[in-house]
Design an enzyme around this catalytic site. Structure first.
Site, PDB file in Angstrom:
ATOM      1  N   ASP A  84       0.836  -1.198   0.000  1.00 13.56           N
ATOM      2  CA  ASP A  84       0.000   0.000   0.000  1.00 13.56           C
ATOM      3  C   ASP A  84       0.874   1.253   0.000  1.00 13.56           C
ATOM      4  O   ASP A  84       1.784   1.376   0.824  1.00 13.56           O
ATOM      5  CB  ASP A  84      -0.891  -0.027   1.245  1.00 13.56           C
ATOM      6  CG  ASP A  84      -1.972   1.038   1.238  1.00 13.56           C
ATOM      7  OD1 ASP A  84      -2.293   1.545   0.146  1.00 13.56           O
ATOM      8  OD2 ASP A  84      -2.498   1.353   2.321  1.00 13.56           O
ATOM      9  N   HIS A  85       0.616   2.167  -0.909  1.00 11.26           N
ATOM     10  CA  HIS A  85       1.346   3.434  -1.004  1.00 11.26           C
ATOM     11  C   HIS A  85       2.867   3.217  -1.036  1.00 11.26           C
ATOM     12  O   HIS A  85       3.615   3.850  -0.290  1.00 11.26           O
ATOM     13  CB  HIS A  85       0.968   4.378   0.137  1.00 11.26           C
ATOM     14  CG  HIS A  85      -0.378   4.991  -0.040  1.00 11.26           C
ATOM     15  ND1 HIS A  85      -0.625   6.031  -0.906  1.00 11.26           N
ATOM     16  CD2 HIS A  85      -1.569   4.684   0.530  1.00 11.26           C
ATOM     17  CE1 HIS A  85      -1.905   6.350  -0.864  1.00 11.26           C
ATOM     18  NE2 HIS A  85      -2.501   5.536  -0.008  1.00 11.26           N
ATOM     19  N   ASP A 105       3.092   4.691  -5.438  1.00 11.49           N
ATOM     20  CA  ASP A 105       2.446   5.994  -5.271  1.00 11.49           C
ATOM     21  C   ASP A 105       3.414   7.097  -5.666  1.00 11.49           C
ATOM     22  O   ASP A 105       4.221   7.555  -4.860  1.00 11.49           O
ATOM     23  CB  ASP A 105       1.985   6.170  -3.822  1.00 11.49           C
ATOM     24  CG  ASP A 105       1.273   7.498  -3.606  1.00 11.49           C
ATOM     25  OD1 ASP A 105       1.138   8.271  -4.573  1.00 11.49           O
ATOM     26  OD2 ASP A 105       0.849   7.759  -2.459  1.00 11.49           O
ATOM     27  N   HIS A 206      -9.275   4.986  -1.821  1.00  7.25           N
ATOM     28  CA  HIS A 206      -8.521   5.010  -0.574  1.00  7.25           C
ATOM     29  C   HIS A 206      -9.330   5.762   0.477  1.00  7.25           C
ATOM     30  O   HIS A 206     -10.263   6.493   0.157  1.00  7.25           O
ATOM     31  CB  HIS A 206      -7.170   5.704  -0.785  1.00  7.25           C
ATOM     32  CG  HIS A 206      -6.172   4.863  -1.505  1.00  7.25           C
ATOM     33  ND1 HIS A 206      -5.037   4.362  -0.892  1.00  7.25           N
ATOM     34  CD2 HIS A 206      -6.135   4.409  -2.782  1.00  7.25           C
ATOM     35  CE1 HIS A 206      -4.345   3.655  -1.767  1.00  7.25           C
ATOM     36  NE2 HIS A 206      -4.992   3.668  -2.924  1.00  7.25           N
ATOM     37  N   GLY A 207      -8.947   5.590   1.740  1.00  5.90           N
ATOM     38  CA  GLY A 207      -9.643   6.310   2.802  1.00  5.90           C
ATOM     39  C   GLY A 207     -11.063   5.847   2.995  1.00  5.90           C
ATOM     40  O   GLY A 207     -11.982   6.650   3.169  1.00  5.90           O
ATOM     41  N   GLY A 208     -11.282   4.522   2.979  1.00  4.71           N
ATOM     42  CA  GLY A 208     -12.636   3.982   3.070  1.00  4.71           C
ATOM     43  C   GLY A 208     -13.295   4.169   4.419  1.00  4.71           C
ATOM     44  O   GLY A 208     -14.513   4.019   4.549  1.00  4.71           O
ATOM     45  N   ASN A 228     -10.164   0.621   0.226  1.00  2.19           N
ATOM     46  CA  ASN A 228      -9.141   0.430   1.252  1.00  2.19           C
ATOM     47  C   ASN A 228      -9.677   0.798   2.633  1.00  2.19           C
ATOM     48  O   ASN A 228     -10.228   1.891   2.824  1.00  2.19           O
ATOM     49  CB  ASN A 228      -7.928   1.308   0.945  1.00  2.19           C
ATOM     50  CG  ASN A 228      -7.207   0.910  -0.319  1.00  2.19           C
ATOM     51  OD1 ASN A 228      -7.735   0.173  -1.152  1.00  2.19           O
ATOM     52  ND2 ASN A 228      -5.989   1.383  -0.481  1.00  2.19           N
ATOM     53  N   THR A 231      -7.994   2.467   9.061  1.00  2.00           N
ATOM     54  CA  THR A 231      -8.281   3.218  10.285  1.00  2.00           C
ATOM     55  C   THR A 231      -9.471   2.643  11.043  1.00  2.00           C
ATOM     56  O   THR A 231      -9.439   2.524  12.276  1.00  2.00           O
ATOM     57  CB  THR A 231      -8.546   4.700   9.952  1.00  2.00           C
ATOM     58  OG1 THR A 231      -7.414   5.246   9.281  1.00  2.00           O
ATOM     59  CG2 THR A 231      -8.820   5.494  11.211  1.00  2.00           C
TER      60      THR A 231
END
Length: 287
Positions: A84-85, A105, A206-208, A228, A231
């Site tokens: 990831d990233h 990324d 991203h940031g789901g 994704n 958090t």
């Protein structure tokens, strides 16, 4: 089965659902993600950022952990091990270590540098049968030192990077990493529609964490095929573990044993992953 992510995402794209990408942070999380995916009979992406990889002991440790646990648990659904990233050097290390999929990324580089490096990583990964994710625009917040205000991806830039032969594209559409602020304006569906029409490939959200379900479902209908989540799993893990300790269960019997101390948090991750799989619409898609 361990696979790259291309086939599972192409299938999701064609059939109107999304595959969950869940970040792992340790052994318990890896087991939780695999268990939830097997229970829900869906393909899944087990991902790790470079920060988590460093914490867990290195690229090969993460790749081998997922592989061995996958085999020992008898997992039958498709599983991709994804970076990831990833940085330029990190992507190369992940390829060498045996990941089955990588994200490079380069969104913080000037466009031409992003294109050049993405092309190189894509050619290297594809030569080894791995899938590749690239990024244009910015995902708001910070991920492993890469900061962005969350600028919208430019449609023409998306077309250029998609033409390099990547397998799926992360594009900024107003999404951010971490917890969304109260004044967040929501996803920009007009831009998502423009990008999806232009690239005609699976789009990555991203940031789901914290995006309302109705916005998630609308994004899927417009071509988002990979979502994704990290958090949100961290939050429920922390909450369940905190409750266990505050209730004094760590002081009862051998409640301090890590297998007991982390059990409630691990179950919370399983429950959250299963909840997301249901909402993304991928449950039973591996049957």
């Amino acid at each position: 089965m361990l696979v790259n992510a291309k086939e599972m995402l192409d299938k999701a794209y064609e059939n109107g659902y999304a595959i969950g990408h869940f970040n792992t942070n340790n052994l318990e999380w890896t087991k939780a993600i695999l268990k939830a995916a097997e229970e829900k009979q869906t393909a899944v992406i087990v991902a790790a950022s470079e920060g988590a990889i460093k914490y867990m002991g290195g690229f090969k440790v993460v790749a081998d952990l997922v592989k061995v646990m996958h085999d020992e648990m008898g997992i039958t659904v498709p599983v991709a091990i994804h970076l990831d990233h990833g940085s330029y050097e990190g992507a190369k290390k992940a390829i060498e270590a045996g990941f089955t999929s990588v994200m490079f990324d380069g969104s913080h580089f000037p466009l031409e540098e992003n294109l050049e490096k993405t092309k190189e990583i894509a050619e290297l990964a594809h030569s080894k049968g791995m899938s590749v994710e690239a990024e244009v625009g910015g995902i708001g917040g910070e991920e492993d030192g890469v900061r962005s205000a969350g600028e919208l991806a430019d449609v023409e830039e998306c077309k250029k990077i998609a033409s390099l032969g990547i397998d799926f594209l992360a594009a900024g559409i107003g999404n951010i990493h971490g917890v969304y602020p109260a004044d967040w304006q929501g996803l920009n569906f007009d831009r998502l529609r423009e990008i999806s029409d232009a690239v005609k490939m699976p789009i990555v959200l991203h940031g789901g964490t914290g995006i309302p379900d109705d916005q998630i479902k609308k994004a899927i209908s417009l071509g988002v095929s990979k979502i994704n989540v990290n958090t949100e799993c961290q939050l429920v893990f922390a909450e369940a573990t905190r409750k266990y300790i505050e209730a004094g269960k760590d002081k009862q019997g051998k409640g301090f044993d890590p297998r007991k101390l982390l059990a409630d948090g691990t179950q919370a991750v399983i429950d959250k992953v299963e909840e997301k799989i249901d909402m993304f619409g991928s449950a039973n898609s591996a049957k």
